[in-house]
Each structure stands twice: as C-alpha cells, then as structure tokens.
Design an enzyme around this catalytic site. Sequence first.
Site, PDB file in Angstrom:
ATOM      1  N   ARG A 229     -32.482 -15.550 -29.152  1.00 25.33           N
ATOM      2  CA  ARG A 229     -33.203 -16.813 -29.050  1.00 25.33           C
ATOM      3  C   ARG A 229     -34.685 -16.528 -29.184  1.00 25.33           C
ATOM      4  O   ARG A 229     -35.181 -15.478 -28.724  1.00 25.33           O
ATOM      5  CB  ARG A 229     -32.927 -17.508 -27.712  1.00 25.33           C
ATOM      6  CG  ARG A 229     -31.568 -18.198 -27.632  1.00 25.33           C
ATOM      7  CD  ARG A 229     -31.464 -19.389 -28.584  1.00 25.33           C
ATOM      8  NE  ARG A 229     -30.183 -20.079 -28.546  1.00 25.33           N
ATOM      9  CZ  ARG A 229     -29.170 -19.870 -29.386  1.00 25.33           C
ATOM     10  NH1 ARG A 229     -29.284 -18.959 -30.340  1.00 25.33           N
ATOM     11  NH2 ARG A 229     -28.067 -20.585 -29.303  1.00 25.33           N
ATOM     12  N   GLU A 258     -36.288 -25.768 -34.426  1.00 23.36           N
ATOM     13  CA  GLU A 258     -35.451 -25.604 -35.621  1.00 23.36           C
ATOM     14  C   GLU A 258     -35.022 -26.981 -36.106  1.00 23.36           C
ATOM     15  O   GLU A 258     -34.748 -27.853 -35.279  1.00 23.36           O
ATOM     16  CB  GLU A 258     -34.216 -24.758 -35.288  1.00 23.36           C
ATOM     17  CG  GLU A 258     -34.590 -23.332 -34.899  1.00 23.36           C
ATOM     18  CD  GLU A 258     -33.375 -22.449 -34.613  1.00 23.36           C
ATOM     19  OE1 GLU A 258     -32.248 -22.847 -34.925  1.00 23.36           O
ATOM     20  OE2 GLU A 258     -33.561 -21.365 -34.052  1.00 23.36           O
ATOM     21  N   HIS A 277     -31.311 -19.592 -39.094  1.00 21.29           N
ATOM     22  CA  HIS A 277     -30.268 -19.583 -38.053  1.00 21.29           C
ATOM     23  C   HIS A 277     -28.865 -19.461 -38.674  1.00 21.29           C
ATOM     24  O   HIS A 277     -28.015 -20.347 -38.500  1.00 21.29           O
ATOM     25  CB  HIS A 277     -30.352 -20.845 -37.167  1.00 21.29           C
ATOM     26  CG  HIS A 277     -29.771 -20.606 -35.795  1.00 21.29           C
ATOM     27  ND1 HIS A 277     -30.374 -21.012 -34.639  1.00 21.29           N
ATOM     28  CD2 HIS A 277     -28.630 -19.976 -35.404  1.00 21.29           C
ATOM     29  CE1 HIS A 277     -29.628 -20.663 -33.601  1.00 21.29           C
ATOM     30  NE2 HIS A 277     -28.560 -20.024 -34.046  1.00 21.29           N
TER      31      HIS A 277
HETATM   32  P1  NDP Z   1     -22.942 -12.774 -23.588  1.00 19.97           P
HETATM   33  O1  NDP Z   1     -23.143 -13.674 -22.428  1.00 19.97           O
HETATM   34  O2  NDP Z   1     -21.561 -12.312 -23.904  1.00 19.97           O
HETATM   35  O3  NDP Z   1     -23.854 -11.470 -23.404  1.00 19.97           O
HETATM   36  C1  NDP Z   1     -25.162 -11.523 -22.947  1.00 19.97           C
HETATM   37  C2  NDP Z   1     -25.644 -10.094 -22.766  1.00 19.97           C
HETATM   38  O4  NDP Z   1     -27.037 -10.144 -22.407  1.00 19.97           O
HETATM   39  C3  NDP Z   1     -24.928  -9.346 -21.638  1.00 19.97           C
HETATM   40  O5  NDP Z   1     -24.716  -8.013 -22.013  1.00 19.97           O
HETATM   41  C4  NDP Z   1     -25.920  -9.405 -20.487  1.00 19.97           C
HETATM   42  O6  NDP Z   1     -25.860  -8.329 -19.585  1.00 19.97           O
HETATM   43  C5  NDP Z   1     -27.228  -9.345 -21.245  1.00 19.97           C
HETATM   44  N1  NDP Z   1     -28.310  -9.896 -20.434  1.00 19.97           N
HETATM   45  C6  NDP Z   1     -28.498 -11.176 -20.047  1.00 19.97           C
HETATM   46  N2  NDP Z   1     -29.597 -11.273 -19.282  1.00 19.97           N
HETATM   47  C7  NDP Z   1     -30.099 -10.033 -19.192  1.00 19.97           C
HETATM   48  C8  NDP Z   1     -31.226  -9.477 -18.531  1.00 19.97           C
HETATM   49  N3  NDP Z   1     -32.062 -10.234 -17.807  1.00 19.97           N
HETATM   50  N4  NDP Z   1     -31.443  -8.153 -18.634  1.00 19.97           N
HETATM   51  C9  NDP Z   1     -30.603  -7.373 -19.350  1.00 19.97           C
HETATM   52  N5  NDP Z   1     -29.501  -7.832 -20.005  1.00 19.97           N
HETATM   53  C10 NDP Z   1     -29.268  -9.138 -19.917  1.00 19.97           C
HETATM   54  O7  NDP Z   1     -23.584 -13.508 -24.841  1.00 19.97           O
HETATM   55  P2  NDP Z   1     -23.181 -13.361 -26.397  1.00 19.97           P
HETATM   56  O8  NDP Z   1     -23.168 -11.926 -26.752  1.00 19.97           O
HETATM   57  O9  NDP Z   1     -21.990 -14.184 -26.704  1.00 19.97           O
HETATM   58  O10 NDP Z   1     -24.427 -14.107 -27.085  1.00 19.97           O
HETATM   59  C11 NDP Z   1     -25.747 -13.657 -26.873  1.00 19.97           C
HETATM   60  C12 NDP Z   1     -26.719 -14.654 -27.432  1.00 19.97           C
HETATM   61  O11 NDP Z   1     -26.721 -14.607 -28.850  1.00 19.97           O
HETATM   62  C13 NDP Z   1     -26.401 -16.132 -27.135  1.00 19.97           C
HETATM   63  O12 NDP Z   1     -26.823 -16.500 -25.844  1.00 19.97           O
HETATM   64  C14 NDP Z   1     -27.200 -16.840 -28.206  1.00 19.97           C
HETATM   65  O13 NDP Z   1     -28.493 -17.062 -27.708  1.00 19.97           O
HETATM   66  C15 NDP Z   1     -27.254 -15.824 -29.342  1.00 19.97           C
HETATM   67  N6  NDP Z   1     -26.466 -16.243 -30.500  1.00 19.97           N
HETATM   68  C16 NDP Z   1     -27.119 -16.390 -31.694  1.00 19.97           C
HETATM   69  C17 NDP Z   1     -26.435 -16.772 -32.831  1.00 19.97           C
HETATM   70  C18 NDP Z   1     -27.141 -16.866 -34.148  1.00 19.97           C
HETATM   71  O14 NDP Z   1     -26.525 -17.301 -35.133  1.00 19.97           O
HETATM   72  N7  NDP Z   1     -28.384 -16.463 -34.250  1.00 19.97           N
HETATM   73  C19 NDP Z   1     -24.999 -17.078 -32.783  1.00 19.97           C
HETATM   74  C20 NDP Z   1     -24.403 -16.866 -31.478  1.00 19.97           C
HETATM   75  C21 NDP Z   1     -25.126 -16.471 -30.392  1.00 19.97           C
HETATM   76  P3  NDP Z   1     -24.558  -8.047 -18.654  1.00 19.97           P
HETATM   77  O15 NDP Z   1     -23.471  -7.608 -19.616  1.00 19.97           O
HETATM   78  O16 NDP Z   1     -24.990  -6.937 -17.786  1.00 19.97           O
HETATM   79  O17 NDP Z   1     -24.244  -9.327 -17.973  1.00 19.97           O
END
Ligand code: NDP
Length: 314
Positions: A229, A258, A277
Amino acid sequence: MSLSVPFIPNVINERSERWLQLFRQHLPECHIAYPADLTEAQKKASEVAIVANPALADLVTLPSLKWIHSTWAGVEKVIPVARERGVPLVRMQDPSLAKVMAEAVLTWSLFLYRRIPDYQQQQQYKIWRQIPLPDINDVTVAILGMGNMGLASCQLLKHAGFRVTGWQRNHNNAAPCECYYGAEQLPEVLQQADIVVVLLPLTADTCGLISRQQLALMKPGASLINFGRAGVVDYQALQDALQQQHLYHAVLDVYEQEPLTPDAKEWQLPSCTLLPHVAAPTNPETASVIIAENIRRYTATGCIPPAVDFERGY
Ligand code: NDP
C-alpha cells in the site's frame, strides 16, 4: 426461505454484474442482489454481506448482519466501517491471487536485477554497453510482509535463484527463508537487500514505516518494489533517494489516490516504473468460489471464517 445476501460493490458496472452472475452461479441456494434490489424484509434478515468498499450507511440498513466478506485482500478502508458497525470482517484470501502476486514480484525483481531500466535508456540513446551481471545467488531480495503474498513470492524468488530474506511481526519457524522480526530488526533487513519488496498491509504500525531514515539505510544502488500500500512508503523521501541516485530504481503499483490523475505528482518520480495497481488483481472467477464456500459453510455450521484483527489492523 433462501438466505438473502446483499452484494455492495464499489460501483455498479459490467464488472459488478459479472461478480453477481458468479455469486448466483456458485450459491444458487442464496438470493444475492444489490441492496437496492432487496426488499426491506430481505435486508432486515441478511446475516452476511459481500462488500468491496462499503460506506457505514450501506451497512446500517442491515440490522441482522453477523459478518461481512470483502472481495479484496487489502481491507484498510473497510476496517473502520466494519469496526463501527461492530461486525467481523473476512478478507479475500485466494491462493491463486498469491500466485499471481508472486509472478509479479519475480517479474519485477528480474527487471531490476537484469538492469532493464538501464538498457531501455541506452537503447534510447543508441548506446552499446554491457553492464556486468552479478550471480543471481548473490542478489538479496528482502520481502517485508511474509503473509499469503510474501510467502508465495519468497518461494518463486528462491526457485529463480535469488537469496531471499523476510520480515514480519511474529516469529515463524516454518518460514522458507531467513526471517527477521519487529521494528528492531528492520534496519538489518534493509541494509542487506539489493531489492526490497513491500508486501505489507496498511495499518497504524506500517503507515509511513519506510521513511526517509529507513530508505537511507538501504544499500547504495538498491531498488524498491511497493506492491503493498502507498501509505507504507514515504514517496517524497523515495523521490529524493532516487533523485540523489542513492537508490537505483523503484517499481510502484499502489498510490494514495487511485487512479492517478494526469496531474498526479507520482508521474514525476525519477527512475521509477509506475503500474496501475495490477500486481495481483482480484480474480472474480476464483474469488467468487472462495466467498461462496465461506458463506455455504456459515449457513451449514454457523462458523464465521477467520476474521481481520481490528486491533492489529490486518
Ligand atoms: P497477510 O495478512 O497474509 O500478511 C501480512 C504480513 O505483513 C504478515 O506477514 C504480517 O506479519 C506482516 N506485518 C503486518 N504488520 C506488520 C508490522 N507492523 N511489522 C512487521 N510485519 C508486519 O496479507 P497478504 O499477504 O494477503 O497481503 C498483504 C498486502 O498486500 C495487503 O494488505 C494489500 O495491501 C496488498 N495487496 C496488494 C495487491 C496489489 O495488486 N498491489 C493485491 C493484493 C494485496 P505476521 O505474519 O507476523 O503477522
């Protein structure tokens, strides 16, 4: 009486009609419709709604709502609404979406590793110059966010030969690469990486996380890919780091506003590839099957699928 399920898309258009068609195909036992096409009684009885980016007003007319299912993986805009309405929010978790994201991460990591931006520029000026290519095993890609998207990307990058490191919040012994945890270990990850890939959700903790200070920690000549994001990365600081040639190149897919309008400042970012995107767009064909399965399980067992943790914000 069949269960009524309101579908609240962003806009009603050809795409939302396709979603509706798919929901009806995969959940023939339910009555799925836009709220405007449901009777007051049907709206009152609805326990689950399928949403894109609903306004609170959309959900207020559904007094029996028990949970909502987002069609998207990134839900930072839905969280405040669901929280205010007091219902659990289930986000899209589609393995095929993670696979598409992994392909995008691999594609653009290779684009950077193979110095394509340089060769594009050389071609423009008719310059014949072969740039030394390091061994791929010596190129480190750091993935910030090892969730569904990060894990799938890690596997593909490793398969291609990159050295991969990951960064997340909680310890995960099953991670398929060397992993780092929490704010205190972020500098170590950034300092080692040739390519930093942001796959973090936007939360109170990640907002502005990749700041001027963090960008300064990155290796001179390293690159950044932001497919998470926009709010996670300070784009003004990124612009300066690219302008000063501290960083080689950035590939961005996500922005504050966007779509980007013709006068958006992002178009002026130097040494930057801007994508509209498209890293991993939700696929209605696969996503509708997942949503249908979740709703069918709920109607059969009363079980709501694992929901977003409103406190941590993802
Ligand atoms: P998940 O919820 O499966 O994973 C999020 C990851 O981020 C986890 O590993 C989590 O850690 C880590 N995380 C969150 N907060 C922190 C923090 N403060 N410090 C360190 N690590 C952190 O999400 P997804 O993988 O499904 O998706 C990730 C993001 O990708 C979505 O939220 C969206 O914004 C973006 N996205 C973009 C798309 C695009 O087309 N550009 C399409 C789809 C998604 P932990 O494992 O330890 O909880």
